[in-house]
Every structure is written in structure tokens, then in C-alpha cells.
Write a protein that holds these residues in place. Structure first.
Motif, PDB file in Angstrom:
ATOM      1  N   ASN A 163       0.432  -7.017   2.490  1.00 55.87           N
ATOM      2  CA  ASN A 163       0.838  -7.806   3.663  1.00 55.87           C
ATOM      3  C   ASN A 163       2.244  -7.445   4.145  1.00 55.87           C
ATOM      4  O   ASN A 163       2.570  -7.614   5.310  1.00 55.87           O
ATOM      5  CB  ASN A 163       0.820  -9.306   3.340  1.00 55.87           C
ATOM      6  CG  ASN A 163      -0.591  -9.833   3.178  1.00 55.87           C
ATOM      7  OD1 ASN A 163      -1.548  -9.149   3.498  1.00 55.87           O
ATOM      8  ND2 ASN A 163      -0.716 -11.046   2.667  1.00 55.87           N
ATOM      9  N   ALA A 164       3.065  -6.936   3.218  1.00 58.80           N
ATOM     10  CA  ALA A 164       4.477  -6.722   3.547  1.00 58.80           C
ATOM     11  C   ALA A 164       4.804  -5.316   4.048  1.00 58.80           C
ATOM     12  O   ALA A 164       5.820  -5.127   4.707  1.00 58.80           O
ATOM     13  CB  ALA A 164       5.336  -7.029   2.313  1.00 58.80           C
ATOM     14  N   SER A 213       3.412  -1.111   5.353  1.00 60.34           N
ATOM     15  CA  SER A 213       2.301  -0.353   5.937  1.00 60.34           C
ATOM     16  C   SER A 213       2.089   0.987   5.234  1.00 60.34           C
ATOM     17  O   SER A 213       1.271   1.796   5.663  1.00 60.34           O
ATOM     18  CB  SER A 213       2.542  -0.144   7.432  1.00 60.34           C
ATOM     19  OG  SER A 213       3.821   0.409   7.611  1.00 60.34           O
ATOM     20  N   GLN A 247      -2.118  -8.119  -2.837  1.00 56.53           N
ATOM     21  CA  GLN A 247      -2.208  -8.757  -1.520  1.00 56.53           C
ATOM     22  C   GLN A 247      -0.835  -8.936  -0.872  1.00 56.53           C
ATOM     23  O   GLN A 247      -0.640  -8.611   0.294  1.00 56.53           O
ATOM     24  CB  GLN A 247      -2.917 -10.119  -1.637  1.00 56.53           C
ATOM     25  CG  GLN A 247      -3.237 -10.740  -0.309  1.00 56.53           C
ATOM     26  CD  GLN A 247      -4.345  -9.977   0.422  1.00 56.53           C
ATOM     27  OE1 GLN A 247      -5.495  -9.980  -0.006  1.00 56.53           O
ATOM     28  NE2 GLN A 247      -3.990  -9.298   1.506  1.00 56.53           N
ATOM     29  N   ALA A 248       0.104  -9.426  -1.661  1.00 54.47           N
ATOM     30  CA  ALA A 248       1.440  -9.672  -1.107  1.00 54.47           C
ATOM     31  C   ALA A 248       2.093  -8.372  -0.665  1.00 54.47           C
ATOM     32  O   ALA A 248       2.743  -8.313   0.391  1.00 54.47           O
ATOM     33  CB  ALA A 248       2.306 -10.375  -2.150  1.00 54.47           C
ATOM     34  N   GLY A 255      -6.825  -5.051   0.669  1.00 52.19           N
ATOM     35  CA  GLY A 255      -6.288  -4.026   1.572  1.00 52.19           C
ATOM     36  C   GLY A 255      -5.720  -2.813   0.865  1.00 52.19           C
ATOM     37  O   GLY A 255      -4.980  -2.034   1.469  1.00 52.19           O
TER      38      GLY A 255
END
Ligand code: G3P
Length: 219
Positions: A53-54, A56, A49-50, A85
Motif C-alpha cells: 500500500n505504501a 510502487s 499489505q502495508a 498485491g
């Protein structure tokens, strides 16, 4: 995901977990932007997740289990990987091998959710056997070269060639000992659509420079 691709497996290297996973993934993103080469990272489930989020660039999980919502303590739920994601998942890495029926089931679950699959195989023959389950990619890695100094491209180019012959175009990744642009170049010239590597980056003092060099094998 545009091909060819350089997938860096963070494994459980100290330099590549937690906040360091996020920092290292950002370096991959920078090099991808600067060179136009597709880089993907493959991280611990707890870091998914981290990292997503950071950055692309595509992020892979290192493993999923073919379970569904409900019981399944300690397993990696495909839905959770999707929700985080992730672009895809590795399966059956040499360090996380699973029985063939579990590989089949895991690919099925991943397909249901739209998670790309990279199935690892120790030999071209095993890769060809696993191709019938139709994963997106098959990564052939001679186990004796994993984590070592000599790359599959230079030590065993015939393995790369055989993998492409047996498995076909567009699906084969190769890995083990890949460290530089020359290794990447040879793999691509022999018909692979990408490489899977770890220690060349995770143990590097200057991962940015190593990634730049790896990219040179493609651009
Ligand atoms: O998943 C990639 C891997 O097993 C190869 O590791 O350290 O030889 O690049 P390494």
C-alpha cells in the motif's frame, strides 16, 4: 520488472518489520526513483499489505506454501499473497529450505496466480537442477557467506560465472555478503541479472546512502 534488479530481503531484522518495514521500503522507492535502478523488497508475510500500500516498487513475500483455500493453519496461502498485491515470492531461501517436490508445487501455484518466483539455491549446480521447474529467477547464495562481510562477487566470482554458465542468461541472481556498488557491478559483469542482499541494508545506520551506492553498480 525491469532488469537488472536489486532485491533487498528484509528477513526478520528488527529494522525491517512492521512500521519500520514500510519506512525502509519507502527509502528503496526513493532511491529507485532518483537513480532509475530497479529495487524490490522482500518482506515478512504480515507486512506485505502495508508495504504494498505504501510503495510502487515490486514487493516480494519471503515464502509461500503450495496450499489452496481451506485448511492450512499457519501456512502462507498463495492467494493471500496475491491479494495483498505482492509481485513475487522467494522460495527455498537458505534460511527457509523446502523439499524439491514442494519447490516444484510452489512454483506451479505461483504461476497459476501470476506471482513471480525467485528460487534460492546454495550452489550453481543446485540452481541448474531447480531450473527445470522454470522459476522466473534463480538466486545462488553460498550459505557460508550469508550475513558476512565478504561478498560472493569478490570472494567467489567463479560461483557467479558458473551459475550463469549452467543456468543461462536472464535468470541468475546472486547474493551473500553483497554490500556495495562494486559488488553489484562485478555480479552484473559476470552475467547475473541482479543481486539479492539483506544485512548490508537492514543493518546499515544510513540505508539511503547504502542503497545509493548499490545503485552505482548498475548506472
Ligand atoms: O536473501 C539474501 C541473503 O540471504 C543474503 O544476506 O545479509 O548476506 O546480504 P546478506
Amino acid at each position: 520488472m525491469e532488469l537488472p534488479v536489486i532485491i533487498v530481503n528484509f528477513k526478520a531484522y528488527e529494522s525491517a518489520v512492521g512500521e519500520k518495514a514500510v519506512e525502509l521500503a519507502k527509502i528503496h522507492e526513493t532511491v529507485s526513483r532518483e537513480t532509475g535502478v530497479t529495487f524490490a523488497v522482500c518482506v515478512q508475510a504480515v507486512d506485505l499489505q502495508a508495504v504494498v500500500n505504501a510503495v510502487s516498487i515490486p514487493v516480494f513475500a519471503q515464502h509461500i506454501d503450495p496450499i489452496s483455500f481451506g485448511s492450512g493453519t499457519g501456512h502462507v496461502l498463495p492467494e493471500a499473497v496475491k491479494a495483498a498485491g505482492a509481485y513475487g515470492t522467494l522460495l527455498n531461501h537458505a534460511e527457509r529450505q523446502i523439499p524439491e517436490n514442494v519447490i516444484e508445487e510452489s512454483i506451479k501455484r505461483a504461476k497459476e496466480l501470476g506471482i513471480a518466483t525467485v528460487v534460492c539455491a546454495n550452489t550453481p549446480e543446485m540452481g541448474a537442477r531447480l531450473a527445470k521447474y522454470n522459476p522466473d529467477f534463480i538466486a545462488v547464495e553460498p550459505p557460508e557467506l550469508i550475513g558476512g562481510e565478504i561478498s560472493v562477487s569478490t570472494a567467489q566470482p567463479e560461483v557467479v560465472k558458473k551459475a550463469v554458465d549452467l543456468i543461462g542468461d536472464g535468470k541468475v541472481l546472486v547474493g551473500a555478503g553483497v554490500k556495495n556498488g562494486e559488488d553489484v557491478k562485478i555480479a552484473i559483469e559476470l552475467g547475473a541479472v541482479g543481486v539479492l542482499l539483506a544485512s548490508g541494508v537492514t543493518k546499515a545506520v544510513d540505508p539511503y546512502s547504502v542503497l545509493k551506492d548499490l545503485a552505482k553498480g548498475i548506472v
